[in-house]
Design a protein around this motif. Structure first.
Motif, mmCIF file in Angstrom:
data_model
loop_
_atom_site.group_PDB
_atom_site.id
_atom_site.type_symbol
_atom_site.label_atom_id
_atom_site.label_comp_id
_atom_site.label_asym_id
_atom_site.label_seq_id
_atom_site.Cartn_x
_atom_site.Cartn_y
_atom_site.Cartn_z
ATOM 1 N N PRO A 178 48.278 -13.286 9.479
ATOM 2 C CA PRO A 178 47.897 -12.394 7.666
ATOM 3 C C PRO A 178 47.047 -13.197 7.073
ATOM 4 N N LEU A 179 46.527 -12.535 6.110
ATOM 5 C CA LEU A 179 45.814 -13.407 4.638
ATOM 6 C C LEU A 179 46.097 -14.270 3.762
ATOM 7 N N THR B 42 36.700 -15.211 7.859
ATOM 8 C CA THR B 42 35.879 -15.053 6.320
ATOM 9 C C THR B 42 36.145 -14.269 5.307
ATOM 10 N N LEU B 43 36.896 -13.196 5.874
ATOM 11 C CA LEU B 43 37.338 -12.325 4.726
ATOM 12 C C LEU B 43 38.369 -13.349 3.004
ATOM 13 N N GLN B 44 39.203 -13.624 3.481
ATOM 14 C CA GLN B 44 40.046 -14.419 2.853
ATOM 15 C C GLN B 44 38.909 -15.071 1.445
ATOM 16 N N MET C 287 44.278 -5.778 11.570
ATOM 17 C CA MET C 287 43.264 -7.294 11.297
ATOM 18 C C MET C 287 43.725 -7.837 9.995
ATOM 19 N N VAL C 288 44.279 -7.166 9.297
ATOM 20 C CA VAL C 288 44.497 -8.733 7.965
ATOM 21 C C VAL C 288 46.009 -8.855 8.279
ATOM 22 N N ARG D 225 50.516 -0.401 1.152
ATOM 23 C CA ARG D 225 50.627 -1.875 2.439
ATOM 24 C C ARG D 225 49.487 -2.580 1.976
ATOM 25 N N ILE D 226 48.367 -2.094 2.939
ATOM 26 C CA ILE D 226 46.875 -3.174 2.548
ATOM 27 C C ILE D 226 46.612 -3.732 1.436
ATOM 28 N N GLY D 227 46.771 -2.684 0.572
ATOM 29 C CA GLY D 227 46.213 -2.729 -1.420
ATOM 30 C C GLY D 227 47.452 -4.805 -1.122
ATOM 31 N N LEU D 228 48.323 -4.418 -1.088
ATOM 32 C CA LEU D 228 49.552 -5.452 -1.141
ATOM 33 C C LEU D 228 49.130 -6.492 -0.084
ATOM 34 N N LEU D 229 48.974 -6.509 1.424
ATOM 35 C CA LEU D 229 48.342 -7.403 1.546
ATOM 36 C C LEU D 229 46.477 -8.349 1.230
ATOM 37 N N LEU D 230 46.138 -7.426 0.563
ATOM 38 C CA LEU D 230 45.067 -8.125 -0.282
ATOM 39 C C LEU D 230 45.207 -8.506 -1.059
#
Length: 210
Positions: A71-72, A111-113, A66-67, A31-36
């Protein structure tokens, strides 16, 4: 024969919990990988006992929240083929020389995106270069083993690919001399110092002197 000890009983009792957590960690990772942007989320260390995997599960759960809020806004496949490692000891995002992103477990989502998008081209370049170096290392190791009739050739985890390649090239340059020695079935490990392990593996520093 498996000895039925209190420790083995405890391990067997924890096994269902470990397997369940392992599956939940896998699902969270996906799930995190998809959001990233489709990036692959790597584990910094292998997960073993229930306590470490529980801690990792909690880290992933917190990171996912957090992501997700806010959402990113990354294209689903914009970072496909790239890798991400979560590091609780880091305070800022960085790009490893091998091409993977290192992201602190607590970060500023705003800042992450921007960091991921702006560093994606360099990450792909470094990843490609690292794969090329890996291919070169594999080829040189095979040449050394076959030419010198070694039983095996490996490197310590503290030795970089570049250092290993340098060592293999030097070994090949000295093959006329080393060919006079009886190296049959000798396992050589490239390290940072000279030693012989209990298994009979000969360790030599990568920058050895003739």
């Amino acid at each position: 024969m498996v000895t039925n000890t209190p420790y083995s009983q405890e391990v067997l009792q924890q096994l269902p919990s470990f397997l369940r957590l392992q599956q939940e960690v896998k699902e969270l990772t996906e799930r995190i990988g998809l959001l990233l942007g489709g990036a692959s989320l790597l584990e910094a260390e292998p997960l073993g006992p229930v306590q470490p995997i529980t801690e990792h599960y909690n880290v992933l759960t917190t990171f996912l929240r957090m992501v997700q809020s806010p959402p990113l806004r990354l294209h689903p496949r914009s970072l496909q083929g790239l890798r991400v490692v979560l590091d609780s000891d880091r305070s800022a995002c960085s790009l490893h020389h091998m091409g993977h992103f290192i992201i602190p477990t607590t970060f500023d989502p705003s800042t992450l995106q921007g960091f991921l998008q702006s560093h994606a081209p360099e990450a792909r370049l470094r990843t490609h270069r690292h794969k090329q170096v890996q291919v070169e290392e594999d080829s040189l190791v095979q040449d050394c083993v076959e030419t010198l009739s070694l039983g095996g050739l490996s490197r310590d985890s503290t030795v970089s690919l570049v250092q290993m390649i340098s060592c293999c090239r030097r070994l090949m340059e000295l093959r006329p001399l080393l060919g006079l020695l009886d190296l049959q079935d000798l396992h050589l490990c490239v390290s940072h110092f000279y030693s012989v392990t209990q298994d009979g593996v000969l360790c030599v520093p990568w920058d050895w002197r003739a």
